[in-house]
Enzyme design. Structure first.
Site, PDB file in Angstrom:
ATOM      1  N   CYS A 192     -42.597  11.805 -18.996  1.00 43.58           N
ATOM      2  CA  CYS A 192     -42.274  13.161 -18.529  1.00 43.58           C
ATOM      3  C   CYS A 192     -40.879  13.194 -17.912  1.00 43.58           C
ATOM      4  CB  CYS A 192     -43.297  13.625 -17.494  1.00 43.58           C
ATOM      5  SG  CYS A 192     -44.993  13.748 -18.101  1.00 43.58           S
ATOM      6  N   ASP A 234     -12.824  -6.252   8.711  1.00 42.80           N
ATOM      7  CA  ASP A 234     -11.662  -5.890   9.513  1.00 42.80           C
ATOM      8  C   ASP A 234     -11.900  -6.460  10.910  1.00 42.80           C
ATOM      9  OD1 ASP A 234      -9.421  -4.388  10.596  1.00 42.80           O
ATOM     10  OD2 ASP A 234     -10.950  -3.070  11.453  1.00 42.80           O
ATOM     11  N   ASP A 287     -13.434   0.118   9.730  1.00 37.83           N
ATOM     12  CA  ASP A 287     -13.593   1.364  10.471  1.00 37.83           C
ATOM     13  C   ASP A 287     -12.343   2.221  10.492  1.00 37.83           C
ATOM     14  OD1 ASP A 287     -12.099  -0.316  12.251  1.00 37.83           O
ATOM     15  OD2 ASP A 287     -12.644   1.048  13.878  1.00 37.83           O
TER      16      ASP A 287
END
Length: 763
Positions: free
Chosen positions: A54, A456, A654
C-alpha cells in the site's frame, strides 16, 4: 584571547532561547505558513493502508502528480509528506483515485496525529475483541480435537458464525482488495480476502455436496473465521505497539497547559492559552508548568527543563533569564513577559522537527519498497503453484486448496513495511527526550557509520567563557582590583572574567574610576588621580610601556594557551602586572572523548586558536590528533582530508566558522549553544552544550540501525521459513494466520526496545 571573534556567539542554553537561535534555524524547514492553494511541502493523513505494498502504491500515485518533487509515505504513522508545487486538492484526488483516503494535516504540533493513532487503536481493539468472541466456539472445538473430543458446533452454527465474521468484520478486506484490484495492484488485504474466501467457499461446496447419508465431511469454516480473527488481533496489537513508539510527540504535546494566568493592571485572570499575546505578563507559581516562552520580569526559581532540553538537573533562573514553555517551575513565584506564543514557541518547533524526522524514510527502506512492490504478486504465483502442485500429485482438490490458502495467509508483507518506520519513530522520539534532535532518518544511518569525530575547540570542547588563570605582579590583589574597576562597565567576556575573579576573591568594594577612554586593544581610566591602562601587548607597546619585566611570565603562560592582558600606570609608563586568561574545557568534554573511544571512534580537534592553547586542552581531554591555527576553510579542508583517507567523519561545532566543516562532514552535529549558521548546516542538533550528547547520538544511531536491520531480518525470516512450510503442507490456514499476525507484532515490539535507551552517562 585568540579566537575572540567567537566570544560574542557564546551563550548558555537560556541565552540561546532568548535570541531564538535554535528555533530560528532548526525549525526553519518546518515553520508554519499561511495555507495557500499551492504548498512547497504538505503532510497528509492516509486512510486504508495495510501493508508495504500500500505504501508503494500511494507513493507512486503522489509522485505522479505534476509538480511533486518527492513523496514519502509512512505505514507506521499512516501519513505522507509531499514536497513540490501542487495543490492539496490534486494530491487528495490522486490518493482517492487509487482507493485510499487522504486529508491534510494542518495542526502545527502533531498532537492530532496522536489522537488519530488512539482512534485507530480503539477501533482495531473493538474489531479484534468482537471477532475473538464470535470465533470462540471454533477455538473451543479446535482445542477439543487436539484433546480427542468432538466439541465443534453444529454445521449450521459454524456457517452462521463464519458468515458473520467473513462478511461482517471481514468486509474491510474485500473493500480494500477491490480498490487495489481496480488500481491494478495486489496488497495484503487481497491475500487475506482470497485465502479466507477460498476456505469459506470450499466449506459451502462440501456442505451441500451429495454425501453418504449420515456422514459429513470436514469443513473449513473455522479456518476462514479464525484467520480473519487472528489478522484483526494482529492489527490491534500492531496499532497499539505503533502508538507506543510515537509516544514522544504525545508526551511533548501534553507539556503545554490549556490555560495561563495573565496579569493585567494588577489583576490575575485565568484565560485560554490561545488568548495570550506577545508582551503579556503571565504569573507562574511553584509547581506549575510555564505556559509560554518568555523572560522573567519578577521573581526567581529553579526550573526543570528535562522534557525539553534533556537536562536532568534543575536550572536556577533570575530576573532577565529566559524560560521555555512546557518546563516546570519547581520552587518560586515568577512573572514572565511573553516572547513567543503558539506555533513559534520552542516546544511547538521541537514537536514539528520530531514529527518531520519520524515521517522521513531511511535509505535502507528503498530496498524494502522495491521488494514489497513485487512481493504480493509473487505470493499469488507461489500459491497458485502450490495448489496445482498438490493437485497434480494426486492429493485432491481439497488438500491442494487448503495448502494454497495457507501460503496466501502467511505471506503478509506488513512486517516488512513496519520494521523501518517503527524503529525511526522510537529512535527519534527517545532522542528528543534526551535533548538530541535528529533532522531525518538518513542522519541516523550516517551517524551509525562514523569512526572519526572532529571537534571545534572554543565553545564546543571548552566553555567559550574565559576565566582568570593567573594574576602576576608586585601586588596581585591590587592588579586584580584596579583591572576589575576599569572593566566594571564592560560586557566583554574578558571583562566578565576579571569581575568574576574579583568577586570570587571577596573584592566587594572596588576603587572609583573616572575618565574612561577606549583605545585600540585596551581601556584607560583614572583612579585617585592616576591614569591606568589595561590592554594587550600591542596597546601597551604603542603607549611606550616596556613589558620586559614580565616577559618570562607571559611566555610561560602563553605556551600553555593563555591569553594575556597587561596593566600599567599610563602616566609613569610603568608596567604593574598581567592577567592570564584561559578558556577551560567543559566538565563533560573528557567523558565525551572517552565514550567515543570506547565505541572505536577516534577524536580530532580542529581550532583556529594557538598551538599552545590547543595542546593544553588536548592534553587535559586525551585527544592525540590536533590541528591548530587553521582558518575556517582549513577546517573543511581537514575534514575532506580525513574523508579522503577512508574515514567516516562526524563534526561537532557551534560557531559561524564551523559551518563549512559541518557541511563537509558525513555527519554535522551542532551544539545547543551554537549560532544559526552552524545549526542550519547540521543533521543533528544538541539541545544543550554537552559534548557527551554527541557521543550519545552516535550510540543511539548504532542501536537504531541495528534495530532496523534486525526487524527486517525477522520480517524476511518469517516469510522465507513460513511460505515453504505452508506450501509443503506443514501449516494449516489457522496457524498460518497466527504466524502472520505474530510477525508484525514481533517486529514492532523489537522497535519498542529503543524506548528504553538512555545515554550511557545517565545509566
Amino acid at each position: 584571547m585568540s579566537k575572540a571573534g567567537k566570544q560574542g556567539s557564546i551563550a548558555t542554553v537560556p541565552d540561546v532561547v532568548a535570541r531564538r537561535q535554535i528555533p530560528h534555524y532548526i525549525f526553519s524547514m518546518t515553520s508554519p505558513r499561511p495555507a495557500p492553494a499551492i504548498l512547497p511541502s504538505v503532510s497528509l493523513a492516509i486512510d486504508g493502508m495495510t501493508c508495504a505494498a500500500c505504501v508503494a502504491r500511494v507513493e507512486k500515485a503522489l509522485k505522479s502528480v505534476p509538480g511533486v518533487t518527492s513523496a514519502t509515505v509512512n505505514l507506521a504513522t499512516k501519513s505522507a509528506r509531499v514536497d513540490g508545487q501542487s495543490s492539496i486538492d490534486t494530491l487528495i484526488s490522486a490518493v482517492d483515485d487509487i482507493g485510499y483516503g487522504a486529508k491534510p494535516i494542518t495542526e502545527a504540533t502533531g498532537v492530532s496525529e496522536t489522537k488519530r493513532s488512539t482512534q485507530r487503536e480503539h477501533k482495531a481493539r473493538l474489531s479484534a475483541i468482537f471477532a475473538l468472541l464470535i470465533v470462540s466456539p471454533f477455538l473451543i472445538g479446535m482445542a477439543g480435537v487436539l484433546a480427542g473430543f468432538e466439541l465443534m458446533p453444529p454445521t449450521i452454527v459454524q456457517f452462521g458464525l463464519a458468515t458473520l465474521v467473513q462478511f461482517g468484520l471481514g468486509l474491510r478486506f474485500y473493500r480494500s482488495a477491490w480498490k487495489a484490484l481496480r488500481g491494478g495492484v495486489a496488497t495484503m488485504d487481497l491475500l487475506v480476502a482470497l485465502g479466507t474466501s477460498a476456505a469459506y467457499g470450499m466449506s459451502l461446496y462440501l456442505w451441500f455436496k451429495p454425501v453418504i447419508v449420515g456422514h459429513m465431511p470436514h469443513l473449513y469454516f473455522e479456518s476462514s473465521a479464525v484467520v480473519i480473527a487472528f489478522v484483526l488481533l494482529g492489527k490491534w496489537l500492531e496499532e497499539r505497539a505503533t502508538s507506543e513508539t510515537a509516544s514522544a510527540i504525545a508526551a511533548l504535546g501534553r507539556l503545554r497547559p490549556a490555560t495561563a494566568r495573565r496579569i493585567e493592571h494588577g489583576i490575575e485572570t485565568d484565560i485560554a492559552l490561545e488568548s495570550i499575546r506577545i508582551g503579556d505578563h503571565v504569573l507562574v507559581r511553584a509547581g506549575e508548568t510555564i505556559p509560554v516562552d518568555g523572560v522573567i520580569s519578577e521573581g526567581a526559581a529553579s526550573i526543570d527543563e528535562s522534557m525539553v532540553t534533556g537536562e536532568s538537573l534543575p536550572v536556577a533562573k533570575l530576573v532577565g533569564a529566559d524560560v521555555i514553555g512546557g518546563t516546570t517551575n519547581l520552587d518560586g513565584r515568577l512573572v514572565i513577559e511573553t516572547r513567543a506564543i503558539g506555533t513559534e514557541t520552542m516546544l511547538s518547533r521541537i514537536i514539528r522537527l520530531v514529527a518531520t524526522a519520524q515521517a522521513s524514510k531511511a535509505p535502507v527502506q528503498a530496498l524494502v519498497d522495491k521488494i514489497s512492490a513485487v512481493f504480493v504478486p509473487l505470493v499469488l504465483v507461489v500459491a497458485l503453484g502450490t495448489g496445482l502442485g498438490w493437485y497434480l500429485n494426486g492429493a485432491g482438490y481439497e488438500m491442494a486448496l487448503i495448502n494454497a490458502v495457507s501460503v496466501l495467509v502467511i505471506a503478509c508483507p506488513c512486517a516488512l513495511g513496519l520494521a523501518t518506520p517503527t524503529a525511526i519513530l522510537a529512535g527519534t522520539g527517545v532522542a528528543a527526550q534526551h535533548g538530541i534532535l535528529i533532522r531525518d532518518a538518513s542522519a541516523l544511518e550516517q551517524a551509525a557509520k562514523i569512526n572519526v569525530m572532529a571537534f571545534d575547540k572554543t565553545g564546543t570542547l571548552t566553555t567559550g567563557q574565559p576565566v582568570i588563570r593567573a594574576v602576576e605582579g608586585g601586588d596581585p590583589a591590587m592588579v586584580l582590583a584596579i583591572s576589575s574597576a576599569l572593566e566594571s562597565g564592560s560586557s566583554h567576556p574578558l571583562a566578565r572574567a576579571i569581575r568574576d575573579e574579583a568577586q570570587l576573591r571577596g573584592m566587594t568594594t572596588l576603587p572609583a574610576v573616572s575618565g574612561f577612554e577606549l583605545i585600540s586593544g585596551g581601556i584607560l581610566g583614572t583612579i585617585s588621580g592616576e591614569r591606568f591602562l589595561l590592554g594587550n601587548a600591542t596597546a601597551l607597546k604603542e603607549a611606550g610601556i616596556d613589558l620586559t619585566s614580565l616577559h618570562a611570565h607571559a611566555d610561560a603562560l602563553g605556551s600553555k594557551g593563555c591569553g594575556i592582558s597587561y596593566l600599567a600606570d599610563a602616566d609613569r609608563k610603568r608596567l604593574i602586572g598581567l592577567l592570564a586568561f584561559a578558556d577551560p574545557p567543559r566538565e563533560t568534554s573528557a567523558s565525551a572523548i572517552r565514550m567515543l573511544e570506547s565505541m572505536g571512534i577516534s577524536s580530532v580537534m580542529l581550532t583556529g586558536d594557538s598551538k599552545g592553547a590547543a595542546a593544553s586542552i588536548s592534553l587535559i581531554l586525551g585527544i592525540t590528533e590536533v590541528r591548530a591555527e587553521i582558518k575556517p576553510e582549513g577546517k573543511s579542508d581537514a575534514i575532506a582530508a580525513l574523508k579522503a583517507s577512508g574515514a567516516r567523519v562526524g563534526m561537532v561545532g557551534d560557531g559561524v566558522n564551523d559551518a563549512p566543516a559541518l557541511a563537509m562532514a558525513d555527519l554535522g552535529i551542532a551544539m545547543g549553544s551554537g549560532t544559526d549558521v552552524a545549526l542550519e548546516t547540521a543533521s543533528i542538533a544538541l539541545m544543550r552544550p554537552d559534548p557527551r550528547l554527541a557521543a550519545s547520538a552516535i550510540a543511539l544511531a548504532r542501536r537504531a540501525v541495528f534495530t532496523i536491520h534486525s526487524g527486517l531480518f525477522w520480517a524476511f525470516a518469517y516469510n522465507i521459513v513460513g511460505i515453504p512450510l505452508a506450501a509443503f503442507g506443514y501449516l494449516s490456514p489457522v496457524f498460518a494466520g497466527a504466524a502472520m499476525a505474530l510477525s508484525s507484532v514481533s517486529v514492532v515490539i523489537n522497535a519498542l526496545t529503543l524506548k528504553f535507551w538512555r545515554p550511557k552517562f545517565l545509566s
